[in-house]
Design an enzyme around this catalytic site. Structure first.
Site, mmCIF file in Angstrom:
data_model
loop_
_atom_site.group_PDB
_atom_site.id
_atom_site.type_symbol
_atom_site.label_atom_id
_atom_site.label_comp_id
_atom_site.label_asym_id
_atom_site.label_seq_id
_atom_site.Cartn_x
_atom_site.Cartn_y
_atom_site.Cartn_z
ATOM 1 N N LYS A 1 0.832 -1.200 0.000
ATOM 2 C CA LYS A 1 0.000 0.000 0.000
ATOM 3 C C LYS A 1 0.872 1.256 0.000
ATOM 4 C CE LYS A 1 -3.802 2.270 2.396
ATOM 5 N NZ LYS A 1 -3.150 3.583 2.477
ATOM 6 N N ARG A 2 2.038 1.153 0.616
ATOM 7 C CA ARG A 2 2.964 2.286 0.611
ATOM 8 C C ARG A 2 3.363 2.653 -0.820
ATOM 9 N NH1 ARG A 2 8.280 2.288 0.129
ATOM 10 N NH2 ARG A 2 8.404 0.041 0.488
#
Length: 499
Positions: free
Chosen positions: A264-265
């Site tokens: 997700k980063r």
């Protein structure tokens, strides 16, 4: 053995796009082989449980067009399909492991376990863990007198139940992608099977469920590969070695730069969706989602299918039915695959084109109405057909075609300056005058007038006058759809602005 596959998410948050690819491969195999795709909710970790997550998972599958054959909603002969409703089943299988010596009670506190790890670190042990060596000096059923174990259980002393891994034993298993894999148990710890609250861990519950639900293939991400020897050993301890499923560990989805597993980063860093649909809850709003960004579910499935699998041909565009027909486990790759959002957008473009512009007419009319524009179906069809090659997302139909209804307000002076000179000005003026003489307003007549004034740089300026941009659909088609009056008026205003 009938093909039975499962997707078993934990309701702890939004579905990562890597999980969606796993769902897809399971589903494609089941559909290809006439088998069953099972949805099982693994919700025994109550500390990580998130309200609304299960409903989100179901909505995501619905949008993707992936319907489970068995699951919490669909039911089936192997239910319940929520692990929180199967606690008695797990408890029935833990006692045989204790009786056979394949599992043991462990009473160690968190502080004691941490102290053990620190001692191992100080002794330069590479992998400090609760294993076949360190368990010999811990407080458990293997080092304590049986009477003391029974007494502590009777008085309610907290305990967990651990799997007793064999010492220095080689565990071999066949992976459907990597072939034979060998792991020495020296590298493995004694996993907790039952927690102190009486609930099973993932390792124990998933093996029990996969066996009882007659799962034939466990298709999951590469990150689960280190856990597989533990699961293999559990199958053997429970006497189920002959009915183990085929294990297939999918290659990783990599970040766009190829550096590490997609997270997700990375999605936040590169600004692309990480989840299939947006999930709204009191404490979380996932904005970067594929559905809300305008991706078609069929395009997303097409894109994901080719991230780790190839059809053996040069074909790239597939319907869901086409993927089912072409899919085979043999063509799954071993290497990690970069997540290329430019390719995802390309797939969306192709699937929008494949549906044809008429599929988006009502969408276009509704979008026009949002800006108080009444557009006939006939005009909407014509406009959608004209701009279709410039579309990436459905919303682009209106964004690319709205200039038909709104006169340009501003012209880009930097772009104009590169093309504007006395010659182009005289060419546009001559063409403008010639347009006013046309008795029949059609593509052929307009084309003849343009060919009669072949001045370099004039066409982009005419496009700027009519649309406010120097790029877009065919200029003659634009003038035909705009009509005589709008075309004449917009060129007049442009010339006045230019002076």
């Amino acid at each position: 053995m009938a093909v039975r596959v499962r997707f078993a998410p934990s309701p702890t948050g939004a579905l990562h796009i890597g999980s969606v690819r796993t769902i897809l491969y399971n589903y494609l195999l089941a559909q290809k082989e006439g088998g069953s795709f099972i949805l099982r909710i693994e919700d025994t970790d109550q500390k990580r449980w998130v309200a609304g997550a299960e409903a989100y998972i179901l909505e995501s599958l619905s949008w993707l067009g992936i319907v489970p054959d068995e699951g919490p909603q669909e039911g089936g002969a192997f239910g319940p399909y929520k692990q929180s409703e199967r606690i008695e089943i797990y408890q029935a299988y833990i006692q045989p492991l204790l009786d056979s010596g394949h599992a043991y009670y462990a009473f160690d506190t968190r502080a004691e376990i941490e102290a053990m790890r620190e001692r191992l670190k100080a002794a330069k042990v590479a992998n400090p863990q609760y294993n076949a060596t360190s368990r010999e000096w811990m407080r458990n059923g293997l080092t304590m007198p049986i009477e003391q174990v029974k007494e502590w259980i009777a008085i309610g002393k907290p305990y967990v139940i651990r799997l007793k891994m064999p010492h220095k034993t080689l565990i071999r298993f066949h992976d459907g992608i990597r072939g034979w894999v060998k792991v020495d148990t020296t590298a493995l710890d004694d996993k907790v099977l039952m927690k102190s609250d009486g609930l099973p861990t993932y390792h124990f519950a998933s093996v029990i469920d996969d066996h009882l639900m007659q799962i034939s293939h466990v298709i999951r991400g590469e990150e689960w590969l280190p856990s597989t020897p533990i699961h293999i050993w559990l199958y053997r301890c429970l006497g189920w070695a002959d009915t183990m499923p085929q294990f297939i560990h999918l290659p990783l989805l990599l970040a766009p730069d190829g550096q590490g597993k997609l997270s997700k980063r990375h999605a936040d860093q590169y600004g692309f969706p990480a989840f299939p649909i947006a999930w709204h809850s009191p404490d979380l709003t996932v904005a970067k989602a594929f559905r809300e960004a305008g991706y078609l579910s069929e395009a997303l499935l097409n894109f994901l299918a080719l991230l780790g699998w190839n059809p053996g041909t040069h074909q790239e565009i597939f319907t869901k039915e086409g993927l089912i027909e072409a899919f085979s486990l043999e063509r799954l790759g071993k290497s990690g695959v970069k997540f290329d959002m430019a390719k995802a957008r390309w797939f969306n473009q192709q699937h929008i084109k494949k549906q044809g512009p008429t599929a988006w007419v009502n969408y276009f009319i509704i979008e026009a109405a949002q800006e108080n524009i009444v557009c006939s179906q006939q005009d909407a069809i014509a406009i959608c057909n004209l701009v279709k090659d410039r579309i990436t997302f459905p919303r682009d139909f209106w964004q690319e075609g709205r200039f038909f209804f709104f006169d340009p307000v501003d012209y880009n002076p930097e772009l104009i300056q590169k093309k504007w000179n006395q010659q182009t000005k005289e060419g546009i003026v001559a063409f403008h005058k010639a347009l006013s003489t046309l008795l029949a307003w059609n593509a052929n007549k307009i084309k003849q007038l343009l060919e009669a004034t072949p001045i370099s740089g004039m066409m982009p300026l005419l496009r700027m006058a009519l649309t406010g941009k120097m790029a877009g659909p065919d200029l003659i088609d634009i003038m035909v759809l705009l009509g005589n009056k709008k075309t004449h008026t917009r060129i007049t205003i442009f010339l006045e602005r230019m002076g």
